[in-house]
Design a protein around this motif. Sequence first.
Motif, short mmCIF file in Angstrom:
data_model
loop_
_atom_site.label_atom_id
_atom_site.label_comp_id
_atom_site.label_asym_id
_atom_site.label_seq_id
_atom_site.Cartn_x
_atom_site.Cartn_y
_atom_site.Cartn_z
N CYS A 42 0.83 -1.22 0.00
CA CYS A 42 0.00 0.00 0.00
C CYS A 42 0.87 1.27 0.00
N CYS B 275 1.19 5.37 -2.66
CA CYS B 275 0.56 6.41 -1.84
C CYS B 275 1.59 7.37 -1.24
N CYS C 83 -4.37 12.06 4.67
CA CYS C 83 -4.81 10.90 3.88
C CYS C 83 -6.11 11.26 3.17
N CYS D 214 -5.27 1.73 -0.57
CA CYS D 214 -4.58 0.81 0.35
C CYS D 214 -5.45 -0.42 0.62
N SER E 50 -7.73 2.66 5.35
CA SER E 50 -8.50 3.90 5.18
C SER E 50 -9.55 4.04 6.28
N ARG F 165 -6.72 5.87 -8.85
CA ARG F 165 -6.07 6.82 -7.94
C ARG F 165 -7.02 7.97 -7.63
N GLU G 188 -1.53 15.29 -7.43
CA GLU G 188 -2.20 14.02 -7.71
C GLU G 188 -2.88 14.02 -9.07
#
Length: 357
Positions: free
Chosen positions: A25, A29, A57, A63, A74, A272, A291
């Motif tokens: 994970c 990330c 997060c 994850c 999460s 994602r 991102e």
Amino acid sequence: MGQGLEKIEALMAEMAHNCTSCGECVRPCSFLQQQGTPAAIAGRGTAESNLLSAFGCSLCGLCDAVCPEALSPSEMLRSMRQQAASRGLVDLKTYAPWLNYEKLGASVIFRRDLIPDNCTTVFFPGCSLPGTRPDAVRELFTRLRKIEPTAGLVLDCCGKISHDLGLTDRFTVVFDRLSERLRHNGITCILTACPGCSKILGKYGENFEVVSIYEILAACSVPRPPDSTTTIVIHDPCPARFDAAQQTAVRQLVQSCGYRIEELASHGQQTRCCGQGGMVEGCVPGTVKQESRVIAAEAGGRPVISSCGACCDTLSNSTLTAHVADLLTNTPAFSSKPVSSARRWFNRLKLRFARLT
Ligand code: SF4
Ligand code: SF4
């Protein structure tokens, strides 16, 4: 002491015990690359600084999707947010733009119930689609009415912002008011257009059947032969990561418009977050840019289609983007410019008072 301390301590103890720190994970990330494995985070316990770190997060759930032990980091991180909020550790001024957006969107100024006689099914488009694409909402509703003539329309907010910030009391007020109203009006089925609403209503609206409107429309769509000149990629929104039916329906609708689909490396369960998730931008400025550029780079110049208004707005800063609903309305589909905040409120107001039959 905050609410649910025992629950979060139990979740963290379980994570510290079951996470093997394999790193699966951590690789995709950036948050875990900074904070360490979920076992390491859990091992730091409920100290203030550790609880507050959870606001970095995005709650995107990647994850959960990649964990070979079927763990849910999460969910632990969201519970850490709840614990921080209930202890009063969160500076709400940081999140004022999001909280005000939710508060105003759920107010009587923007709420609307169009519930005809014998209506048991309503279309619930959420906040971002009415704000960015009011014509698409009308078109989706018109198409739905042809399939289900007694379908209604409800404009409101599901409370996801408060939910994700761990503000349980605020979320409960917004969500309970909505669900009580729907129940009171005899509604048993909610058709969503926003993957975030789908997730919240699916999780907490236990007395309702919750289905994305894309599934209803896709069941009646006919695929067209692909136009070989237009190849697109699909960005699956992270709240729909585990919703295979919604992902399939979006692809069927895109194909019904004649587009040829190529898949991103990160799609389906492996998709994602565009950077908007979890309001991370509030405490880590630059997250959205960083991102969304990763997804744009994966797209490699191919236009992107998504079923989330927020993802479309974010990605349109980096690459040509369209909402799946844009394709159905035959408006100029691909945009490289997000919709301004003032325009969003104007669009929502217009829809609030529009004549809809
Ligand atoms: S939910 Fe997303 S951002 Fe949060 S730890 Fe998991 S993969 Fe990282
Ligand atoms: S993938 Fe699962 S087991 Fe591996 S580090 Fe992440 S949470 Fe731990």
